[in-house]
Design a protein around this motif. Sequence first.
Motif, PDB file in Angstrom:
ATOM      1  N   VAL A   1       0.841  -1.201   0.000  1.00 17.99           N
ATOM      2  CA  VAL A   1       0.000   0.000   0.000  1.00 17.99           C
ATOM      3  C   VAL A   1       0.873   1.247   0.000  1.00 17.99           C
ATOM      4  N   PHE A   2       1.932   1.217   0.810  1.00 15.35           N
ATOM      5  CA  PHE A   2       2.860   2.341   0.893  1.00 15.35           C
ATOM      6  C   PHE A   2       3.513   2.586  -0.469  1.00 15.35           C
ATOM      7  N   ASN A   3       3.906   1.529  -1.162  1.00 14.52           N
ATOM      8  CA  ASN A   3       4.498   1.665  -2.494  1.00 14.52           C
ATOM      9  C   ASN A   3       3.510   2.274  -3.480  1.00 14.52           C
ATOM     10  N   SER A   4       2.258   1.865  -3.369  1.00 12.96           N
ATOM     11  CA  SER A   4       1.236   2.399  -4.264  1.00 12.96           C
ATOM     12  C   SER A   4       1.056   3.894  -4.058  1.00 12.96           C
ATOM     13  N   VAL A   5       1.045   4.330  -2.807  1.00 15.06           N
ATOM     14  CA  VAL A   5       0.856   5.750  -2.502  1.00 15.06           C
ATOM     15  C   VAL A   5       2.068   6.569  -2.934  1.00 15.06           C
ATOM     16  N   THR A   6       3.269   6.069  -2.634  1.00  9.17           N
ATOM     17  CA  THR A   6       4.488   6.829  -2.930  1.00  9.17           C
ATOM     18  C   THR A   6       4.992   6.624  -4.353  1.00  9.17           C
ATOM     19  N   GLN A   7       4.322   5.731  -5.109  1.00  5.36           N
ATOM     20  CA  GLN A   7       4.716   5.430  -6.485  1.00  5.36           C
ATOM     21  C   GLN A   7       6.166   4.937  -6.542  1.00  5.36           C
ATOM     22  N   LYS A   8       6.487   4.067  -5.590  1.00  8.68           N
ATOM     23  CA  LYS A   8       7.814   3.470  -5.508  1.00  8.68           C
ATOM     24  C   LYS A   8       7.699   1.959  -5.672  1.00  8.68           C
ATOM     25  N   GLN A   9       8.847   1.310  -5.768  1.00 15.15           N
ATOM     26  CA  GLN A   9       8.892  -0.145  -5.775  1.00 15.15           C
ATOM     27  C   GLN A   9       9.914  -0.605  -4.737  1.00 15.15           C
ATOM     28  N   ILE A  10       9.686  -0.189  -3.515  1.00 20.29           N
ATOM     29  CA  ILE A  10      10.584  -0.555  -2.415  1.00 20.29           C
ATOM     30  C   ILE A  10      10.351  -2.027  -2.098  1.00 20.29           C
ATOM     31  N   ALA A  11      11.417  -2.806  -2.113  1.00 21.39           N
ATOM     32  CA  ALA A  11      11.314  -4.242  -1.838  1.00 21.39           C
ATOM     33  C   ALA A  11      11.426  -4.498  -0.338  1.00 21.39           C
ATOM     34  N   TYR A  12      10.899  -5.653   0.095  1.00 25.01           N
ATOM     35  CA  TYR A  12      11.076  -6.037   1.490  1.00 25.01           C
ATOM     36  C   TYR A  12      12.576  -6.181   1.768  1.00 25.01           C
ATOM     37  N   PRO A  13      13.087  -5.501   2.774  1.00 21.65           N
ATOM     38  CA  PRO A  13      14.541  -5.475   2.985  1.00 21.65           C
ATOM     39  C   PRO A  13      15.052  -6.580   3.897  1.00 21.65           C
ATOM     40  N   PHE A  14      14.246  -7.621   4.115  1.00 20.30           N
ATOM     41  CA  PHE A  14      14.583  -8.597   5.145  1.00 20.30           C
ATOM     42  C   PHE A  14      15.804  -9.450   4.799  1.00 20.30           C
ATOM     43  N   ALA A  15      16.216  -9.443   3.540  1.00 22.65           N
ATOM     44  CA  ALA A  15      17.403 -10.222   3.162  1.00 22.65           C
ATOM     45  C   ALA A  15      18.692  -9.406   3.288  1.00 22.65           C
ATOM     46  N   GLN A  16      18.554  -8.155   3.697  1.00 19.65           N
ATOM     47  CA  GLN A  16      19.721  -7.271   3.777  1.00 19.65           C
ATOM     48  C   GLN A  16      20.236  -7.199   5.208  1.00 19.65           C
ATOM     49  N   LEU A  17      21.502  -7.477   5.370  1.00 18.39           N
ATOM     50  CA  LEU A  17      22.119  -7.428   6.700  1.00 18.39           C
ATOM     51  C   LEU A  17      22.066  -6.014   7.265  1.00 18.39           C
ATOM     52  N   ASP A  18      22.254  -5.017   6.400  1.00 17.62           N
ATOM     53  CA  ASP A  18      22.234  -3.621   6.853  1.00 17.62           C
ATOM     54  C   ASP A  18      20.896  -3.273   7.502  1.00 17.62           C
ATOM     55  N   PHE A  19      19.810  -3.829   6.933  1.00 18.74           N
ATOM     56  CA  PHE A  19      18.484  -3.545   7.489  1.00 18.74           C
ATOM     57  C   PHE A  19      18.378  -4.072   8.918  1.00 18.74           C
ATOM     58  N   TRP A  20      18.824  -5.314   9.128  1.00 18.72           N
ATOM     59  CA  TRP A  20      18.707  -5.910  10.461  1.00 18.72           C
ATOM     60  C   TRP A  20      19.618  -5.203  11.469  1.00 18.72           C
ATOM     61  N   LEU A  21      20.803  -4.815  11.027  1.00 20.70           N
ATOM     62  CA  LEU A  21      21.702  -4.077  11.926  1.00 20.70           C
ATOM     63  C   LEU A  21      21.092  -2.725  12.284  1.00 20.70           C
ATOM     64  N   GLY A  22      20.523  -2.060  11.267  1.00 21.86           N
ATOM     65  CA  GLY A  22      19.875  -0.772  11.525  1.00 21.86           C
ATOM     66  C   GLY A  22      18.665  -0.922  12.417  1.00 21.86           C
ATOM     67  N   LEU A  23      17.878  -1.980  12.173  1.00 26.21           N
ATOM     68  CA  LEU A  23      16.691  -2.219  12.991  1.00 26.21           C
ATOM     69  C   LEU A  23      17.088  -2.523  14.437  1.00 26.21           C
ATOM     70  N   PHE A  24      18.166  -3.293  14.615  1.00 29.19           N
ATOM     71  CA  PHE A  24      18.639  -3.598  15.959  1.00 29.19           C
ATOM     72  C   PHE A  24      19.061  -2.317  16.677  1.00 29.19           C
ATOM     73  N   GLY A  25      19.766  -1.457  15.949  1.00 27.93           N
ATOM     74  CA  GLY A  25      20.181  -0.180  16.535  1.00 27.93           C
ATOM     75  C   GLY A  25      18.992   0.699  16.878  1.00 27.93           C
ATOM     76  N   LEU A  26      18.001   0.760  15.955  1.00 21.88           N
ATOM     77  CA  LEU A  26      16.803   1.562  16.202  1.00 21.88           C
ATOM     78  C   LEU A  26      16.037   1.032  17.409  1.00 21.88           C
ATOM     79  N   THR A  27      15.986  -0.293  17.549  1.00 30.64           N
ATOM     80  CA  THR A  27      15.292  -0.906  18.690  1.00 30.64           C
ATOM     81  C   THR A  27      15.971  -0.536  20.002  1.00 30.64           C
ATOM     82  N   LEU A  28      17.287  -0.626  20.028  1.00 26.42           N
ATOM     83  CA  LEU A  28      18.013  -0.267  21.254  1.00 26.42           C
ATOM     84  C   LEU A  28      17.813   1.197  21.597  1.00 26.42           C
ATOM     85  N   ILE A  29      17.916   2.068  20.591  1.00 22.14           N
ATOM     86  CA  ILE A  29      17.751   3.508  20.843  1.00 22.14           C
ATOM     87  C   ILE A  29      16.349   3.798  21.351  1.00 22.14           C
ATOM     88  N   THR A  30      15.345   3.177  20.706  1.00 19.09           N
ATOM     89  CA  THR A  30      13.954   3.390  21.133  1.00 19.09           C
ATOM     90  C   THR A  30      13.746   2.883  22.558  1.00 19.09           C
TER      91      THR A  30
END
Length: 790
Positions: free
Chosen positions: A358-387
């Motif tokens: 739905v977000f891609n449809s609104v923003t007219q983007k083709q953002i893929a699920y980033p779950f296969a990217q190590l950078d995403f998980w490292l960033g998410l881990f950092g965001l979780t700790l900060i939050t």
Amino acid sequence: MIKNYLKIAWRNLWRNKFFSIINISGLALGMACSILIILWVQNELSIDSFHKNGSRLFAVYERQYYDNKAVGQYATPGVLANELKKVIPEVEYASNFGFSNDATFQLGDKILKLNGSSADSDYFKMFTYPLLEGTAKSALNTPVSMAISRKMAEEFFGSAHAAMGKSLRYQNNKNFTITAVFENVPENSGTKFDYLINWTNFLKENDWAKQWGNNGPTTFVMLRANANPVLVDKKIKLFLDTYNKEQSKAFREQLGLQKFGDIYLHSDFDSSGHPDGGRIEYVHLFSIVAVFILLIACINFMNLTTARSVKRAREIGVRKVVGAVRGVLIQQFMGEAIVLTFMAVAIAIILILVLLPVFNSVTQKQIAYPFAQLDFWLGLFGLTLITGLISGSYPALFLSSFNPVKVLKGAVKLSTGSTWFRQSLVVLQFGLSVVLIISTIVVSKQVDYIQNKNLGYDRENLIYIPLEGDLPAKYAIFKDEALKMPGILQVTRLSDAPINFGSSTGGVNWDGKDPNVNIEFTQISVGYDFTKTMKLQMAYGRDFSRDFATDTSGYMINETALKRIKYADPIGKPFTMWGKKGTIVGVLKDFHFSSLHSPIQPLIIRLRDKEVYGNLLIRTQAGKTKQAISTLEKLCKELNPNFTFTYAFTDEEYQKLYNNEQVVGKLSKAFAFLAIFISCLGLLGLAMFTAEQRVKEIGIRKVLGASVTSLFTLLSKEFVVLVLVALGLFSPMAWYGMHVWLKGYTYHTSIDWWVFALSALLAIMIALITVSLQSVKAALMNPVKSLRSE
């Protein structure tokens, strides 16, 4: 020890299920929303970042000084790239790049229309578009060379390999040989194309591009590895002085360099003619929104945890008595906050799986699920700790500060300081929500203003068809036949699209012109019946007419042009453009022929009923457009059989000019709703806690005769006051932010007083509705139950 802490944390969460759900769901929504925005921001920042030599790639832009102002543009002379490479030793490769356009290709009976452009032979040496077949050196090395995408190769030949060395018919007038096949242009490329043909073809079709006084194509350069871009920028600044002899005190041109990777986000120009602003402003805006929403979710956690602190007072007292030091307690409560945050993240990931399409449809983007990217998980881990650290910091410090003697005596009471802090957090939370509400209303007003503004012509039921193939030569036949068809009212031709007149000139003269002033005029060529088809209004004079043979050298201008020319009685007065003398036959009332971001420019209209380029412009009868398009398609296939029938609705193309605004409008509504929803979750939790803390007070008041209404007012008043304080503090911030945003439009809506009144009403109503259920429930409670323990 850690196992014990986890066990206690779980028991605490389970014991207070409702508050735990509010905490986790608030954090989950906030984090899901923030992660989606971060993914969008990352996508924006990644555009054109994949080129191997990105740090050495630059676009050449031009600053034009005339009419006592500077204007920046990417349009440059069509022979600039080759000359820069010859003269400037720091330039290793250079390429002009033509206008993006749809062209028709044919192989046997197969005819396809694809988007592409023209470029020099250096293009694939500069830019990293992987070649599946051919080499960068040979890709565009002859006048008949063409490079095509994998998609185009497969559609015509079945594979990239099979396409090599084959020929395709281009625009039904020449053949090009495929010398390279490149991988499909990636989504994070700011420039999209399915084919590139050799630059020689562009110069042959556009003779004007060979002249140094004309601009249009873009120029890209790749500097040598040891070159200093700052020094090269200074070196090319006055480069055109040697070539363009039309420069004078009234008009001069300068060149500059901009990093290629910066063009997508920084494509606007400031008043000095330098690149400044563009989509980067939306990146900044949504980054702030992401922080806002995450902060609102963190505030929920702080508020609810500190408010529920009384429930854990005895636990803390016992722990301190048996030897727990404050540092250990802080670690425990921070750990609990981080555990809860990880639970929220797990839910946030599920929400992202659901919401990303739905977000891609609104923003007219083709953002893929980033779950296969190590950078995403490292960033998410950092965001979780900060939050977790942010949301758990104050509760941990607050809870660990309890005096064990007092809490074990049962004398636990929240201090005035902690109450004030909690109220301040509510004010901040609702203040941020108010900013989003006001911003959403203003953005919606501007989008509505754009969609409904009177442009000076009727854009409804107005379609245009590209003049290509045999249509220019058969224009007269097409017009005669089309006007006989049902549903078609008017037909004319136009050199540009009706929503964007892009060509301009300073080569204009008239009686009394100041020789020291050079004014830029937008110019177009049209056919007969142009004003009727567009439904334009005449201020003076008349439209071009077949009854006047001299109209072939006549001109129409708009009111803005008349103000600059300063003819008191313009009709019949001499006027010259590009050395061609004529007279003014009519003055049109001003109308918008480009984006509302820019003011209406002086406009010159010349008659060219037999021009070989541009568009057919057709006015259809309301309610019969579908029928008209069907008959037009048949007519085009009959007159122009080797080209696919394509058309565009003027009103739809006009809306596309404001895609960014429409995306911002949709997202701001969604973000404002989420911010309010998350705030309301926290407010509901606080209302429940307040009612629970004051249950005996409510019972006594009911025994003494207090009505349900008075009790409801008592319990709701505090929250309404906090919302009013938030409105007073944060409304000016919202006004300033929206005022700055609207300044980007020459024509824009106003920020009326009712915007703030409506925002205040919405915020108060939402707050009242949120706390009302709990307040009414508390007010209706039987006082016998609440007082029987006494």
